[in-house]
Design a protein around this motif. Structure first.
Motif, PDB file in Angstrom:
ATOM      1  N   TRP A 267       0.823  -1.217   0.000  1.00 51.15           N
ATOM      2  CA  TRP A 267       0.000   0.000   0.000  1.00 51.15           C
ATOM      3  C   TRP A 267       0.854   1.263   0.000  1.00 51.15           C
ATOM      4  O   TRP A 267       0.438   2.308  -0.501  1.00 51.15           O
ATOM      5  N   GLN A 268       2.051   1.171   0.555  1.00 55.67           N
ATOM      6  CA  GLN A 268       2.921   2.359   0.580  1.00 55.67           C
ATOM      7  C   GLN A 268       3.378   2.742  -0.826  1.00 55.67           C
ATOM      8  O   GLN A 268       3.403   3.917  -1.187  1.00 55.67           O
ATOM      9  N   ALA A 269       3.720   1.725  -1.630  1.00 58.92           N
ATOM     10  CA  ALA A 269       4.129   1.998  -3.004  1.00 58.92           C
ATOM     11  C   ALA A 269       2.987   2.584  -3.812  1.00 58.92           C
ATOM     12  O   ALA A 269       3.209   3.378  -4.742  1.00 58.92           O
ATOM     13  N   ALA A 270       1.750   2.222  -3.441  1.00 56.92           N
ATOM     14  CA  ALA A 270       0.577   2.738  -4.152  1.00 56.92           C
ATOM     15  C   ALA A 270       0.228   4.158  -3.708  1.00 56.92           C
ATOM     16  O   ALA A 270      -0.638   4.792  -4.320  1.00 56.92           O
ATOM     17  N   GLY A 271       0.886   4.639  -2.655  1.00 52.88           N
ATOM     18  CA  GLY A 271       0.624   5.995  -2.183  1.00 52.88           C
ATOM     19  C   GLY A 271      -0.574   6.126  -1.268  1.00 52.88           C
ATOM     20  O   GLY A 271      -1.088   7.238  -1.049  1.00 52.88           O
ATOM     21  N   VAL A 272      -1.051   4.995  -0.720  1.00 58.34           N
ATOM     22  CA  VAL A 272      -2.207   5.031   0.180  1.00 58.34           C
ATOM     23  C   VAL A 272      -1.859   5.807   1.442  1.00 58.34           C
ATOM     24  O   VAL A 272      -0.781   5.614   2.034  1.00 58.34           O
ATOM     25  N   ILE A 273      -2.755   6.689   1.861  1.00 55.39           N
ATOM     26  CA  ILE A 273      -2.476   7.507   3.047  1.00 55.39           C
ATOM     27  C   ILE A 273      -2.951   6.805   4.311  1.00 55.39           C
ATOM     28  O   ILE A 273      -3.870   5.977   4.293  1.00 55.39           O
ATOM     29  N   VAL A 274      -2.299   7.139   5.398  1.00 54.23           N
ATOM     30  CA  VAL A 274      -2.639   6.605   6.718  1.00 54.23           C
ATOM     31  C   VAL A 274      -3.622   7.566   7.386  1.00 54.23           C
ATOM     32  O   VAL A 274      -3.436   8.789   7.335  1.00 54.23           O
ATOM     33  N   HIS A 275      -4.653   7.002   7.994  1.00 51.41           N
ATOM     34  CA  HIS A 275      -5.677   7.855   8.606  1.00 51.41           C
ATOM     35  C   HIS A 275      -5.153   8.519   9.870  1.00 51.41           C
ATOM     36  O   HIS A 275      -4.610   7.864  10.761  1.00 51.41           O
ATOM     37  N   ASP A 276      -5.298   9.816   9.926  1.00 53.38           N
ATOM     38  CA  ASP A 276      -4.927  10.623  11.091  1.00 53.38           C
ATOM     39  C   ASP A 276      -6.174  11.372  11.526  1.00 53.38           C
ATOM     40  O   ASP A 276      -6.628  12.296  10.843  1.00 53.38           O
ATOM     41  N   VAL A 277      -6.754  10.981  12.662  1.00 54.37           N
ATOM     42  CA  VAL A 277      -8.029  11.560  13.082  1.00 54.37           C
ATOM     43  C   VAL A 277      -7.913  13.037  13.442  1.00 54.37           C
ATOM     44  O   VAL A 277      -8.934  13.720  13.579  1.00 54.37           O
ATOM     45  N   THR A 278      -6.708  13.561  13.568  1.00 51.99           N
ATOM     46  CA  THR A 278      -6.552  14.980  13.899  1.00 51.99           C
ATOM     47  C   THR A 278      -6.401  15.853  12.647  1.00 51.99           C
ATOM     48  O   THR A 278      -6.282  17.075  12.761  1.00 51.99           O
ATOM     49  N   ASN A 279      -6.415  15.234  11.474  1.00 53.21           N
ATOM     50  CA  ASN A 279      -6.236  15.981  10.220  1.00 53.21           C
ATOM     51  C   ASN A 279      -7.600  16.444   9.712  1.00 53.21           C
ATOM     52  O   ASN A 279      -8.342  15.689   9.080  1.00 53.21           O
ATOM     53  N   ARG A 280      -7.923  17.692   9.979  1.00 53.62           N
ATOM     54  CA  ARG A 280      -9.238  18.241   9.635  1.00 53.62           C
ATOM     55  C   ARG A 280      -9.427  18.351   8.113  1.00 53.62           C
ATOM     56  O   ARG A 280     -10.519  18.107   7.590  1.00 53.62           O
ATOM     57  N   ALA A 281      -8.381  18.705   7.388  1.00 56.06           N
ATOM     58  CA  ALA A 281      -8.477  18.864   5.937  1.00 56.06           C
ATOM     59  C   ALA A 281      -8.837  17.542   5.263  1.00 56.06           C
ATOM     60  O   ALA A 281      -9.705  17.484   4.387  1.00 56.06           O
ATOM     61  N   ILE A 282      -8.162  16.460   5.667  1.00 53.56           N
ATOM     62  CA  ILE A 282      -8.451  15.151   5.090  1.00 53.56           C
ATOM     63  C   ILE A 282      -9.856  14.700   5.495  1.00 53.56           C
ATOM     64  O   ILE A 282     -10.570  14.073   4.697  1.00 53.56           O
TER      65      ILE A 282
END
Length: 347
Positions: A267-282
């Motif tokens: 998944w890292q090579a595919a560029g999948v992002i890790v969920h960060d519950v404090t990231n309001r923009a995402i």
């Protein structure tokens, strides 16, 4: 978590003696059971728990939970909940509302309880229709929804509850649906949050809007249509037995999310992002993802606590009153006074 000593209870301890009366097959039954199962698991005390509701099918909730309850007026449950919490901050306050009650007549009140950040759990049942008043389109009904008030299809663009909550300044926003096994975990996370925890729960109205959420809520194919978010984990969905595993990536050139294939589990090579519950923009981007090309984002979208409304307000009162003693006679005599005599007032 709310500042209370956990106690041991069972599901039965939270079932009232009232006959549960919703339409057979209504999603509210599943939500009620999810809440009643969750309350013992978080150590809640019926003597310190209050359920507050407005008007609508969802607002019958307080009758069916063996705790304190307040069935209030249309759209005004947040005002009552605020008064309850300020009068006794130790109470565990749950607010139950619907898409019509909470976003139409009560939209203003919902906005203010979120921006103020009162420490409570707000459960908004979203069935995208007015159920209790016989099927008119609601603020969340989709374009083209036929109803008694829109016989040839609604032309109103629907509100998105989770987007509304984020825009109003909510510090906790989550989504689930009525029959999901994951709903209890979402409720626990909401209860653990210090502040106004907003949970949108998609709920099937068996009579007026049947199966409107089947495209993502149906058990068959759920892995490919649901993105259950876990903090610190990659945003992956799909079932390797039925198709490729996919993920959500951030296109940094155009600042939008996109679906990518994950090859050989990398998944890292595919560029999948890790969920960060404090990231309001995402969180905003996840809420806005159109279903179809994207899965439905579920679970805790955003969780970033700040001091609660009652903490700050009552703390302010303590500071102002520090070192002072209450003296009603002195207060009444403060400012311009006069004495009434036989001959008239004597200044």
């Amino acid at each position: 978590m709310n500042d209370m000593t956990p106690i041991q209870t069972t599901l039965k301890d939270w079932e009232s003696d009232q006959e549960v009366r919703w339409c057979p097959g209504c999603g509210d039954y599943a939500i009620l059971k999810a809440v009643q199962r969750t309350l013992p698991e978080i150590g809640a005390d019926p003597a310190n728990t209050v359920f507050v509701s407005g008007i609508g099918c969802s607002s019958r909730f307080p009758y069916y939970v063996e705790s304190y309850g307040f069935h209030t007026i249309h759209g005004r449950a947040p005002a009552f909940a605020t008064g309850i919490k300020l009068a006794n901050p130790e109470l565990d306050v749950w607010l139950v509302t619907g898409d019509g009650d909470g976003l139409s007549i009560g939209g203003n009140h919902t906005m203010h309880i979120l921006r103020r950040n009162l420490n409570c759990q707000i459960l908004l049942f979203n069935n995208e229709i007015y159920g209790l008043t016989k099927g008119q389109y609601s603020p969340t009904s989709r374009l083209g929804t036929p109803s008694p008030s829109s016989p040839v299809g609604s032309v109103d663009r629907p509100a998105q509850p989770a987007a509304f909550a984020l825009g109003a300044g909510a510090r906790f926003v989550a989504r689930g649906f009525d029959v999901s096994k994951e709903l209890s975990g979402v409720l626990k996370a909401a209860h653990a949050h210090q502040g106004a925890a907003f949970v949108e729960i998609f709920q099937n109205c068996i009579v007026y809007n049947k199966d409107v959420f089947e495209d993502f809520a149906a058990p068959k194919g759920a892995e490919a249509s649901q993105l259950w978010l876990k903090n610190g984990e990659p945003m992956l969905f799909g079932n390797p037995k039925t198709g490729p595993i996919k993920g959500i990536a951030l296109n940094v050139d155009h600042l939008h999310l996109e679906v990518v294939d994950v090859v050989d589990g990398d998944w890292q090579a595919a560029g999948v992002i890790v969920h960060d519950v404090t990231n309001r923009a995402i969180a905003h981007m996840l809420v806005e993802m159109p279903f179809g090309p994207f899965p439905m984002a579920l679970g805790v979208l955003y969780d970033d606590p700040r001091p609660t409304f009652e903490q700050e307000l009552l703390g302010q009162d303590r500071t102002v009153n520090s070192g002072k003693s209450a003296d009603l006679a002195k207060l009444l005599a403060k400012g311009q006074t006069w004495t009434v005599t036989e001959g008239g007032p004597e200044l």
